[in-house]
Design an enzyme around this catalytic site. Structure first.
Site, PDB file in Angstrom:
ATOM      1  N   TYR A  69     -18.252  15.584 -14.916  1.00 47.23           N
ATOM      2  CA  TYR A  69     -18.312  14.128 -14.874  1.00 47.23           C
ATOM      3  C   TYR A  69     -19.244  13.704 -13.734  1.00 47.23           C
ATOM      4  O   TYR A  69     -19.128  14.225 -12.623  1.00 47.23           O
ATOM      5  CB  TYR A  69     -16.906  13.538 -14.676  1.00 47.23           C
ATOM      6  CG  TYR A  69     -16.941  12.052 -14.579  1.00 47.23           C
ATOM      7  CD1 TYR A  69     -17.194  11.270 -15.711  1.00 47.23           C
ATOM      8  CD2 TYR A  69     -16.794  11.402 -13.356  1.00 47.23           C
ATOM      9  CE1 TYR A  69     -17.281   9.898 -15.619  1.00 47.23           C
ATOM     10  CE2 TYR A  69     -16.876  10.026 -13.264  1.00 47.23           C
ATOM     11  CZ  TYR A  69     -17.112   9.285 -14.403  1.00 47.23           C
ATOM     12  OH  TYR A  69     -17.211   7.924 -14.324  1.00 47.23           O
ATOM     13  N   LYS A 119      -9.268   5.661 -19.159  1.00 49.44           N
ATOM     14  CA  LYS A 119      -9.599   6.150 -20.495  1.00 49.44           C
ATOM     15  C   LYS A 119      -8.330   6.141 -21.371  1.00 49.44           C
ATOM     16  O   LYS A 119      -7.787   5.085 -21.604  1.00 49.44           O
ATOM     17  CB  LYS A 119     -10.237   7.543 -20.376  1.00 49.44           C
ATOM     18  CG  LYS A 119     -11.235   7.665 -19.197  1.00 49.44           C
ATOM     19  CD  LYS A 119     -12.485   6.827 -19.369  1.00 49.44           C
ATOM     20  CE  LYS A 119     -13.361   6.732 -18.128  1.00 49.44           C
ATOM     21  NZ  LYS A 119     -13.804   7.986 -17.557  1.00 49.44           N
ATOM     22  N   ASP A 148      -9.156  18.323 -14.328  1.00 46.44           N
ATOM     23  CA  ASP A 148      -9.412  16.970 -14.825  1.00 46.44           C
ATOM     24  C   ASP A 148      -9.325  17.059 -16.354  1.00 46.44           C
ATOM     25  O   ASP A 148     -10.207  17.613 -17.001  1.00 46.44           O
ATOM     26  CB  ASP A 148     -10.799  16.513 -14.354  1.00 46.44           C
ATOM     27  CG  ASP A 148     -11.204  15.135 -14.907  1.00 46.44           C
ATOM     28  OD1 ASP A 148     -10.547  14.639 -15.841  1.00 46.44           O
ATOM     29  OD2 ASP A 148     -12.187  14.562 -14.390  1.00 46.44           O
ATOM     30  N   ARG A 187       0.837  -1.212   0.000  1.00 44.34           N
ATOM     31  CA  ARG A 187       0.000   0.000   0.000  1.00 44.34           C
ATOM     32  C   ARG A 187       0.870   1.260   0.000  1.00 44.34           C
ATOM     33  O   ARG A 187       0.447   2.347  -0.359  1.00 44.34           O
ATOM     34  CB  ARG A 187      -0.965   0.001   1.195  1.00 44.34           C
ATOM     35  CG  ARG A 187      -1.871   1.238   1.262  1.00 44.34           C
ATOM     36  CD  ARG A 187      -3.152   1.022   2.073  1.00 44.34           C
ATOM     37  NE  ARG A 187      -2.943   0.295   3.306  1.00 44.34           N
ATOM     38  CZ  ARG A 187      -2.410   0.811   4.416  1.00 44.34           C
ATOM     39  NH1 ARG A 187      -2.047   2.075   4.452  1.00 44.34           N
ATOM     40  NH2 ARG A 187      -2.253   0.065   5.485  1.00 44.34           N
TER      41      ARG A 187
END
Ligand code: PLP
Length: 425
Positions: A137, A235, A210, A84
Site C-alpha cells: 500500500y 474500506k 494488513d 482521547r
C-alpha cells in the site's frame, strides 16, 4: 524516576458476548452474528434500568467528576475521563471488531495509516530492522521508505507474494518486525499467514498483517497465530465510503496496553461520531462480504474469458498462482478486490475506466459502490513512481484495480462489457 503508564491499568473493553450474556458466548454464534450482537459491557452511565440498543454519541471531550478520588478510580478501574483516552462509542466498535477477529482486544484509529504507524512505532526502536514486502500500500511504502530511516530504523524488502523463506533469509539480530499485506495492493498476491506467523513466533519477532483487501470477515489473521492484525476500516469494515478509520487487533493484553499507550500519546483516536458510523457499518459486514464475494467471482470469470483482457488476478480463480493458499486462509470467500490487465496498454486502460457508467472512477475500495482505477496512471502513476519502478513492481501499463460493490452482478458485467467494447486494440 519511575514512569507511570496509565494504560498498564487498562484492559480492552469486553463485549457482552465475551463476558457471556445469560450463558451465551462468542463461540455459540456464527461469525456474521458476532458484530451484530457485540456491545461494550461498560454501562453508558451509572445505574440505569435500560441501555440503548445503539450506543449514543457523546460529543463531550471531558467528563465531570464528583470528587478527586473519582479521577484515580476511573484510571485504575476503567470508565471515561477524557475522550482521547476512550469513549463509549469507540469502545463498542472495538468490541464488535474484536468479536470478529477473536483477539485479546482491538484499538480504533483515525485512519488505517494511523493504525499502521502507531503499531510500527510501538514495536521498533532506533537501530532496529523491519522486513516488509514490495509492492505494498503506497502510504505504508512511503512510511517505510522516507520516514522510518530518519529514526535510524532499517527496512529490507521481499517481493510481495514470495514465500516466507524469503523473509527468513533477511532476518538479522536486530530484526524486530515482520510486516506483510495480504492480499497485496495492487497485485493481489498473497502471503502464507500461518507460515509467516510461525516464523515470527519461532524467532521471537513481532508479526503484523494488513488484511484490508480481504476484510476480517474473510481473513482472520490472528487465528493463524500473528501478533497484530490491521484493517483500514475506511474500506470493508466501514463499507460505505463515508468515513476514515483503522483498527488493530492483537494477540495479548500486554500488546494491547503497549499500543494503547502509544496511540494515546500520538493522539490518533477515532471520534465518537465516526465510531458510530463505523459501528453501523460493521453490523452488516457479513452480508455485505457475501455479496462482494459472489459478485467478484462472477465478474472475474467474465473478465477472464474476455478477448480484450490479458490476465485477471483474483484469489478465487483457479488460475491465481496462489489459489490453493487462498482456499486455506480466506475462509469466508475470496473478497471483492481484483486486478486485471487490459490488452492495449495505457490507452486501453484509460478508455475502459473512463467509459464505465455504473462503476465509479475513483481510488479507495471496499464500499457498497463499485470503484475502478487505472493503476499505471493513478495510484502507481508517474506522479508517484517512475515507469521503470512501476514495471519492476509488476504493474503493467494496462493494469486495472477493481473494487466490486454490492450492485447486481449482471449490471456490473454489462457495464464492463460496454466499456470494453470502446477499447480498440
Ligand atoms: C487504504 C489502505 C490503507 C490505509 O488506510 P487509510 O484508512 O486510507 O489510512 C492501508 N493498507 C491498505 C491495504 C489499504 O488499502
Amino acid at each position: 524516576m519511575v514512569i507511570l503508564v496509565f494504560s498498564d491499568y487498562w484492559h480492552p473493553s469486553k463485549s457482552v458476548l465475551e463476558s457471556g450474556v445469560l450463558g451465551l458466548s462468542l463461540d455459540d454464534v456464527a461469525l456474521e452474528t458476532r458484530p451484530i450482537l457485540a456491545r461494550s459491557d461498560k454501562p453508558v452511565t451509572g445505574v440505569m434500568k435500560t441501555q440503548p440498543l445503539v450506543p449514543p454519541i457523546y460529543h463531550a471531550s471531558t467528563y465531570v467528576l464528583r470528587n478527586v478520588e473519582d479521577y484515580c478510580d476511573v484510571i485504575t478501574q476503567g470508565g471515561h475521563l477524557y475522550s482521547r483516552m476512550g469513549n463509549f462509542t469507540s469502545d463498542s466498535a472495538e468490541c464488535a471488531i474484536n468479536a470478529v477477529e477473536g483477539g485479546a482486544g482491538s484499538l480504533l484509529f483515525s485512519s488505517g495509516m494511523a493504525a499502521v504507524s502507531t503499531a510500527v512505532l510501538g514495536c521498533v526502536n532506533a537501530g532496529d530492522h523491519v522486513i516488509a514486502p514490495t509492492p505494498l500500500y503506497s502510504g505504508t511504502f512511503e512510511l517505510f521508505k522516507s520516514i522510518l530511516p530518519r529514526f535510524n530504523i532499517e527496512i529490507s524488502h521481499v517481493e510481495s507474494g514470495s514465500s516466507v523463506e524469503e523473509y527468513k533469509k533477511l532476518v538479522k539480530s536486530n530484526t524486530k518486525l515482520l510486516y506483510t499485506e495480504t492480499p497485496c495492493n495492487p497485485d493481489m498476491s498473497l502471503t502464507d499467514i500461518k507460515a509467516f506467523a510461525e516464523l515470527g513466533n519461532s524467532l521471537g519477532i513481532t508479526t503484523f498483517v494488513d488484511g484490508t483487501f480481504a476484510s476480517p470477515y474473510i481473513q482472520r489473521s490472528l487465528q493463524f497465530g500473528v501478533d497484530i492484525s490491521m484493517h483500514s476500516c475506511t474500506k470493508y469494515v466501514g463499507g460505505h465510503s463515508d468515513l476514515l478509520a483503522g483498527c488493530l487487533t492483537v494477540k495479548t493484553p500486554e500488546m494491547w496496553q503497549k499500543l494503547r499507550h502509544m496511540q494515546m500519546m500520538i493522539g490518533c483516536v477515532l471520534s465518537p461520531h465516526d465510531s458510530s458510523l463505523l459501528l453501523r457499518g460493521i453490523r452488516t459486514l457479513g452480508i455485505r462480504m457475501e455479496k462482494h464475494c459472489a459478485n467478484a467471482m462472477k465478474i472475474a470469470e467474465f473478465l477472464e474469458k474476455h478477448p480484450k483482457i490479458e490476465r485477471v488476478m483474483y484469489p478465487g480463480l483457479p488460475s491465481h498462482p496462489q489459489h490453493e493458499l487462498a482456499k486455506s486462509q480466506m475462509l469466508g470467500g475470496f473478497g471483492g478486490m481484483m486486478s486485471f490487465d487490459v490488452k492495449g496498454g495505457k490507452r486501453a486502460g484509460i478508455t475502459l475506466v473512463e467509459n464505465v457508467r455504473i462503476i465509479n472512477l475513483a481510488v479507495s475500495l471496499g464500499g457498497v459502490q463499485s470503484l475502478i482505477e487505472h493503476t499505471a496512471s493513478m495510484t502507481h502513476g508517474p506522479l508517484i513512481v517512475s515507469d521503470e519502478d512501476r514495471r519492476a513492481q509488476r504493474i503493467g501499463d494496462g493494469h486495472i484495480r477493481l473494487s466490486v460493490g454490492i450492485e447486481n452482478a449482471d449490471d456490473l458485467i454489462r457495464d464492463l462489457s460496454q466499456a470494453l467494447d470502446k477499447v480498440s486494440l
